[in-house]
Write an enzyme that holds these catalytic residues in place. Structure first.
Site, mmCIF file in Angstrom:
data_model
loop_
_atom_site.group_PDB
_atom_site.id
_atom_site.type_symbol
_atom_site.label_atom_id
_atom_site.label_comp_id
_atom_site.label_asym_id
_atom_site.label_seq_id
_atom_site.Cartn_x
_atom_site.Cartn_y
_atom_site.Cartn_z
ATOM 1 N N GLY A 73 13.832 41.440 26.341
ATOM 2 C CA GLY A 73 13.189 40.690 25.167
ATOM 3 C C GLY A 73 13.295 39.592 24.865
ATOM 4 O O GLY A 73 12.648 38.394 24.302
ATOM 5 N N SER B 299 11.311 32.965 52.666
ATOM 6 C CA SER B 299 11.179 31.710 53.492
ATOM 7 C C SER B 299 10.590 30.476 52.422
ATOM 8 O O SER B 299 10.386 29.380 52.528
ATOM 9 C CB SER B 299 10.979 31.984 54.291
ATOM 10 O OG SER B 299 9.793 32.579 55.294
ATOM 11 N N GLU C 77 9.799 31.606 12.236
ATOM 12 C CA GLU C 77 11.007 32.345 13.264
ATOM 13 C C GLU C 77 10.271 33.580 13.598
ATOM 14 O O GLU C 77 11.622 34.188 14.809
ATOM 15 C CB GLU C 77 11.545 31.076 13.978
ATOM 16 C CG GLU C 77 12.481 31.249 14.742
ATOM 17 C CD GLU C 77 13.572 32.071 15.415
ATOM 18 O OE1 GLU C 77 14.131 32.470 16.351
ATOM 19 O OE2 GLU C 77 14.094 32.705 14.008
ATOM 20 N N HIS D 246 6.106 30.251 33.278
ATOM 21 C CA HIS D 246 6.834 29.393 33.978
ATOM 22 C C HIS D 246 7.661 30.306 34.995
ATOM 23 O O HIS D 246 8.176 31.990 34.943
ATOM 24 C CB HIS D 246 7.828 28.947 33.357
ATOM 25 C CG HIS D 246 8.656 28.075 34.111
ATOM 26 N ND1 HIS D 246 9.689 27.519 35.104
ATOM 27 C CD2 HIS D 246 8.977 26.549 32.949
ATOM 28 C CE1 HIS D 246 10.106 26.544 35.287
ATOM 29 N NE2 HIS D 246 9.606 25.821 34.227
ATOM 30 N N ARG E 55 15.731 44.263 19.559
ATOM 31 C CA ARG E 55 15.407 45.035 18.394
ATOM 32 C C ARG E 55 14.104 46.164 18.843
ATOM 33 O O ARG E 55 13.512 47.772 18.683
ATOM 34 C CB ARG E 55 15.680 45.306 17.200
ATOM 35 C CG ARG E 55 14.849 44.527 16.674
ATOM 36 C CD ARG E 55 16.166 44.249 15.097
ATOM 37 N NE ARG E 55 16.180 43.181 15.218
ATOM 38 C CZ ARG E 55 16.519 41.164 15.396
ATOM 39 N NH1 ARG E 55 15.338 41.455 15.629
ATOM 40 N NH2 ARG E 55 17.363 40.991 15.432
#
EC number: 3.4.17.21
Length: 727
Positions: free
Chosen positions: A675, A604, A414, A665, A197
């Site tokens: 997102g 490659s 969170e 990563h 959102r």
């Protein structure tokens, strides 16, 4: 986290919304498939003494009681220290010493908001912006219930003509520009689904729009709708039409955590940076389908009709044509007033010390919710964590001592942007890099009956083996395993981790991670009222998981994962699967390149790096077999555990991805325009999307180097080649 179990070939198109996956397994009749396999008790692998004790420690009655506690008190981020302390006290009571770790973070809270529509004839209509109080559902009437709002939304007022922008993806805005729709100075109305959102708001802001309204469309509810003859909650399984999805609008694909302390923990004396790069400058408001209906209908006959826009999921199921607009003279007036503050948040942290102090397994769930309830998100997981603490406590009383230290975490904040977990990882990163073996995340543990799984590749085998040890109560059945249901629904494919829950900071520091939960099938199961007042204890006990039996099964699965990661002499990783999955990621990348502006781009170097990794991984697998047969060679076992713990750090590259260095990563990251949903080889694909060949070549080099580093760590065991030669 949205596409149920992510198909690699669909990675580029995958989209995510919130802590739950956007499921579509309606084409699979799970119950019918399971029934054809016959009845009778499934054949279960032999369970050890402690496995049996662990599984039998979970009780649906006590899980129910924990769930009731968590879902009957306000616990929006930064507001309920007593609930954090209760969690720590419960864990301590069960034998896991626990305490609170606090951070001072930037949050904002709603003060007031309004939304009205003025028609060309001057008549006005006022949006409710309120979810109905239901006499059957006690927490919907609490006096301190949370208003509908977006976390981290901007304060502001706007009055202007408005444009329907579909799901608010960049490609949706590009299509509107192609159609000649003037966006600058307008208000956007977007439907939920697709990108996170916050990125809908960002995309509108980037086009010069001055406000954003986001609504829930019944088209996302599969066949479980009032239009199909089903009753709405609380009288039936369909969505209550007044339901509103709250949520954060932080630009999560840039970085998670406190927007004012990127890369370092938020302490009272921490220096603060400008938050504007990762939070909106324009106001936004979430609304229900009831409030969306007249707003969309007022656009009928203006701009391009929805069916002619030719964009995926542009047209929904409300009584409107989903025309683009704008409608001359039809204006929205919106006001959004937020209170900005720096406030403490509280993570509850519990520790079971192991015999190997430099090997640590972390298990986490967030505790905060946008509403009083949060029965699915997150407190299905929170109640399981309390029950897991009880189970581990029983094992300790029976003489169990884990080899590796277990850290249990109940995260705060969170929902605003993975704040509690990110700040904790940033504070303890040196220790985590030196010690962390794996992170297990459970967020929306239960919002339906279908299990789901995403994980880094080395954890796939352990997860699937553990699933086969858990009886899964799928729609009343007691003769099938978790693996049976998951495999039928997912086609046997483990999802790739992007972002959207508390595993994010662990993944992007090279720590093996897993995220699991159970939800509806997206087509026939009761509609889950995500981030709504109706994500309540009453909904869960009536529709989501009557009897809390799925909670028990999910807890057993999480417990088995944690038990084996902490107890097995050799860390139960399958490093060879990393090579298998990287080859799949590369196949996807090749297809992406072939369809790009640079179809001759050479990968490659990545192919060679994967080959090198496979050689190292296969050698280590042989060493593991040797160590398993030679139980007295503790030195070899320690070497194996060290490289298993550390090899994932190799995939992390300093500097991270273009313009978003948090995401380091090199194999996967949340998509820049999603997102949450993952992109594999993200540095390369983002460079291709930007039309930047030079940068794409750079990230091919960086990705291949990262794979070589991981392979080198696998080969770093003392005299590894000598061990293999002796095999």
């Amino acid at each position: 986290m949205i596409v149920k179990s992510l198909s690699l070939l669909a990675l580029a198109a995958a989209t995510v919304e919130g802590c739950v996956r956007e499921r579509d397994v309606g084409s699979v009749d799970i119950l019918s498939v399971l029934s054809k396999r016959g009845h009778g008790h499934p054949h279960l692998p032999h369970l050890s003494k402690y496995e049996s004790m662990l599984i039998n420690s979970f009780d649906n009655t006590t899980v129910d009681s924990w769930a009731y506690y968590y879902t009957h008190g306000i616990h929006i981020a930064g507001t309920n220290q007593s609930m954090a302390q209760w969690t720590a006290d419960k864990w301590t009571e069960f034998g896991i010493p626990s305490s609170l770790v606090s951070y001072d973070v930037y949050l904002n809270y709603p003060v007031s908001h309004s939304l009205s529509l003025t028609h060309p004839d001057g008549t006005t209509w006022e949006a409710s912006l309120v979810e109905d109080v239901l006499k059957e559902d006690d927490t919907t009437s609490y006096p301190d219930r949370i208003p509908t709002f977006h976390g981290y939304s901007a304060s502001g007022e706007a009055t202007a003509e408005y444009v329907y922008v579909g799901r608010g993806q960049k490609v949706d805005f590009e299509r509107l520009i192609q159609l000649g729709v003037d966006l600058k100075g307008k208000i956007a109305i977007a439907r939920y689904g697709g990108p996170f959102r916050g990125l809908k708001v960002k995309n509108a802001q980037d086009q010069g729009m001055i406000g954003c309204i986001i609504f829930t469309d019944p088209a996302d509810d599969g066949n479980v709708t009032v239009a199909n003859g089903l009753k709405a909650y609380p009288n039936g399984p369909a969505r209550n039409p007044s339901a509103v999805q709250r949520g954060s609008v932080q630009f999560l694909s840039m970085f998670p955590g406190d927007p004012t302390t990127p890369g370092y923990p938020s302490r009272p004396d921490s220096p603060r940076k400008d938050k504007s790069p990762v939070v909106p400058k324009i106001p936004s408001i979430p609304i229900s389908q009831l409030d969306a209906q007249p707003i969309l209908a007022a656009l009928d006959g203006h701009g391009t009709p929805g069916k002619e826009v030719n964009r995926t999921r542009w047209v929904g199921a409300l009584n409107a044509t989903y025309a683009t607009g704008p409608a001359p003279g039809a204006k929205l007036s919106m006001s959004n007033v937020m209170r900005d503050t720096y406030t403490p948040i509280w993570n509850s942290i519990g520790i079971i010390n192991g015999t190997e102090q430099d090997e640590v397994v972390i298990i986490g769930n967030h505790r905060d919710a946008w509403i009083i309830g949060g029965a699915g998100d997150p407190n299905s997981g929170s109640s399981i964590m309390v029950e897991l603490a009880k189970a581990f406590g029983k094992l300790q009383k029976a003489g169990w001592k884990p080899k590796r230290t277990i850290v249990m975490c109940s995260w705060d904040a969170e929902e605003y942007g993975l704040v509690g977990s990110t700040e904790w990882v940033e504070e303890y990163l040196p220790w985590l890099k030196a010690s962390a073996v794996a992170y297990l995340n459970i967020d929306v543990a239960v919002s339906g009956p279908v299990p789901d799984l995403s994980a880094t590749p080395e954890l796939h085998k352990l997860a699937l083996e553990s699933m086969k040890k858990v009886i899964w109560p799928y729609k009343g059945r007691q003769d099938t395993t978790m693996y049976d249901v998951w495999n039928t629904a997912s086609g046997g494919e483990v999802g790739v981790l992007g972002s959207g829950s508390d595993y994010t900071a662990f993944v992007h520091n090279g720590i093996a991670s897993l995220d699991t939960g159970a939800g509806g099938d997206g087509n026939t199961d009761p509609v889950y009222h995500y981030h709504s007042n109706y994500d309540s204890y009453h909904w869960m006990a009536t529709y989501g998981d009557p009897g809390f039996h799925t909670h028990v099964a999910m807890g057993q699965f999480l417990g088995l994962l944690g038990y084996h990661l902490a107890t097995d002499d050799i860390i139960p990783f399958d490093v060879t699967n990393y090579g298998v999955q990287m080859t799949k990621y590369l196949d996807v990348l090749k297809k992406y390149i072939a369809a790009s502006k640079f179809p001759d781009l050479d990968v490659s170097k990545i192919e060679s790096a994967i080959c090198s990794f496979n050689v190292s991984a296969n050698a280590v697998a042989k060493l593991q077999k040797k160590a398993e047969h030679n139980v007295h060679d503790q030195q070899l076992r320690k070497h194996l555990n060290t490289i298993y713990r550390d090899f994932g750090r190799g995939f992390v590259s300093q500097g991270g991805l273009p313009d978003r260095e948090f995401y380091r990563h090199m194999l996967y990251a949340p998509g820049l325009d999603t997102g949450y949903a993952p992109t594999t080889f993200p540095g390369v694909t983002e460079s291709l999307d930007a039309g930047n060949r030079t940068r794409a070549v750079e990230y091919i080099e960086r990705a291949s180097n990262a794979i070589y580093v991981a392979a080198g760590i696998l080969s770093s065991c003392h005299d590894c080649n000598q061990f293999v030669a002796q095999e």
